[in-house]
Write an enzyme that holds these catalytic residues in place. Sequence first.
Site, PDB file in Angstrom:
ATOM      1  N   ASN A 186       0.859  -1.180   0.000  1.00  0.00           N
ATOM      2  CA  ASN A 186       0.000   0.000   0.000  1.00  0.00           C
ATOM      3  C   ASN A 186       0.903   1.240   0.000  1.00  0.00           C
ATOM      4  O   ASN A 186       1.701   1.432   0.923  1.00  0.00           O
ATOM      5  CB  ASN A 186      -0.899  -0.015   1.237  1.00  0.00           C
ATOM      6  N   ARG A 240       4.408  18.520   0.793  1.00  0.00           N
ATOM      7  CA  ARG A 240       5.322  19.556   0.321  1.00  0.00           C
ATOM      8  C   ARG A 240       4.888  20.147  -1.021  1.00  0.00           C
ATOM      9  O   ARG A 240       5.372  21.206  -1.427  1.00  0.00           O
ATOM     10  CB  ARG A 240       6.734  18.961   0.187  1.00  0.00           C
ATOM     11  N   HIS A 276      -5.582   3.518  -1.626  1.00  0.00           N
ATOM     12  CA  HIS A 276      -6.873   3.775  -0.986  1.00  0.00           C
ATOM     13  C   HIS A 276      -7.181   5.269  -1.136  1.00  0.00           C
ATOM     14  O   HIS A 276      -6.952   6.052  -0.213  1.00  0.00           O
ATOM     15  CB  HIS A 276      -6.821   3.376   0.492  1.00  0.00           C
ATOM     16  N   ARG A 313      -9.167   8.699  -1.115  1.00  0.00           N
ATOM     17  CA  ARG A 313     -10.302   9.230  -0.374  1.00  0.00           C
ATOM     18  C   ARG A 313     -10.802  10.499  -1.049  1.00  0.00           C
ATOM     19  O   ARG A 313     -10.066  11.105  -1.836  1.00  0.00           O
ATOM     20  CB  ARG A 313      -9.906   9.461   1.087  1.00  0.00           C
ATOM     21  N   HIS A 361      -4.014  11.882   0.207  1.00  0.00           N
ATOM     22  CA  HIS A 361      -2.799  11.123  -0.104  1.00  0.00           C
ATOM     23  C   HIS A 361      -2.862  10.686  -1.580  1.00  0.00           C
ATOM     24  O   HIS A 361      -2.404  11.405  -2.446  1.00  0.00           O
ATOM     25  CB  HIS A 361      -2.563   9.967   0.863  1.00  0.00           C
ATOM     26  N   GLU A 385      -8.728   0.211  -2.862  1.00  0.00           N
ATOM     27  CA  GLU A 385      -9.592   0.136  -1.692  1.00  0.00           C
ATOM     28  C   GLU A 385     -10.402   1.420  -1.584  1.00  0.00           C
ATOM     29  O   GLU A 385      -9.938   2.488  -1.983  1.00  0.00           O
ATOM     30  CB  GLU A 385      -8.766   0.001  -0.414  1.00  0.00           C
ATOM     31  N   THR A 422      -8.202   6.612   9.084  1.00  0.00           N
ATOM     32  CA  THR A 422      -7.829   5.314   8.529  1.00  0.00           C
ATOM     33  C   THR A 422      -8.975   4.343   8.756  1.00  0.00           C
ATOM     34  O   THR A 422      -9.859   4.598   9.574  1.00  0.00           O
ATOM     35  CB  THR A 422      -6.522   4.785   9.164  1.00  0.00           C
ATOM     36  N   HIS A 430      -3.921  -4.456   7.724  1.00  0.00           N
ATOM     37  CA  HIS A 430      -3.996  -3.372   8.695  1.00  0.00           C
ATOM     38  C   HIS A 430      -3.124  -3.698   9.909  1.00  0.00           C
ATOM     39  O   HIS A 430      -3.434  -4.597  10.683  1.00  0.00           O
ATOM     40  CB  HIS A 430      -5.422  -3.063   9.162  1.00  0.00           C
ATOM     41  N   ASP A 431      -2.031  -2.979  10.011  1.00  0.00           N
ATOM     42  CA  ASP A 431      -1.072  -3.084  11.126  1.00  0.00           C
ATOM     43  C   ASP A 431      -0.293  -4.391  11.153  1.00  0.00           C
ATOM     44  O   ASP A 431       0.320  -4.724  12.181  1.00  0.00           O
ATOM     45  CB  ASP A 431      -1.761  -2.854  12.481  1.00  0.00           C
ATOM     46  N   GLY A 439       1.011  -1.309   4.287  1.00  0.00           N
ATOM     47  CA  GLY A 439       1.470   0.006   3.890  1.00  0.00           C
ATOM     48  C   GLY A 439       2.243   0.739   4.960  1.00  0.00           C
ATOM     49  O   GLY A 439       3.457   0.897   4.870  1.00  0.00           O
ATOM     50  N   HIS A 440       1.550   1.185   6.000  1.00  0.00           N
ATOM     51  CA  HIS A 440       2.160   2.078   6.985  1.00  0.00           C
ATOM     52  C   HIS A 440       3.434   1.500   7.587  1.00  0.00           C
ATOM     53  O   HIS A 440       4.490   2.149   7.581  1.00  0.00           O
ATOM     54  CB  HIS A 440       1.155   2.391   8.099  1.00  0.00           C
TER      55      HIS A 440
END
Length: 239
Positions: free
Chosen positions: A7, A18, A43, A45, A50, A70, A101, A191-192, A214-215
């Site tokens: 992700n 920036r 994903h 939004r 992002h 997503e 999120t 997720h996580d 991702g994160h």
Amino acid sequence: MARLSVNINKIATLRNSRGGNNPDVLQAALACERFGAQGITVHPRPDERHIRYQDVYDLKANIQTELNIEGNSEEEKFVRLVLDSQPAQVTLVPDAAGQITSNHGWDTIKHQAYLQDICALFKGEGIRVSIFLDADPRMVEAAARTGTDRVELYTESYAQEYHHDRERAIAPYIAAAEVAQQAGLGLNAGHDLDLHNLRYFSQHIPGLLEVSIGHALIADALYLGLEETIKRYLALATI
């Protein structure tokens, strides 16, 4: 052996903070592919804070691996984006407006009729559909009646509990995965998930096809480098 879909939302977040095009989201996705990633997940939004909608079209036109989009299919703009870009997979996530999120899965019992309709729409265009779910066997069983191809298990609670009691943490996911297998559904997760908890998850979840990360992966890349990070995640996912 689960496939790793990276992700890249956080790369887009850094770019947008920036202005301009540094880092370049497309070049980052191509690097992920080059380093072994088997899919790219985005994903978008509505506020495009992002991933921008144009990013999706650029990615679809240039990457070679699977594109997974997503998002909340109750947003008309998202539905148009998916139909126009024709990704390999769309993952339906019940995000609320302004949500930072994803933090819960669909209630596939309450929203059964809607999910049947939206699954039919995307599948009619040849797009594989996955529904984002909590690790609840009842929700998996009801998801099977929507016509979806896969479900994606929301793994935050597993990640939070893993260091305290990993057997208890994974138990509901095993139960949900078994129901998915019995119902003939493909199984994704995300997720996580990270370098600490991914191996145990991959080893114990039957029928796991794909993990979307991702994160944690992008954060690890700050210390390890993107190529080394992807190699480490691949080694844990493809056990």
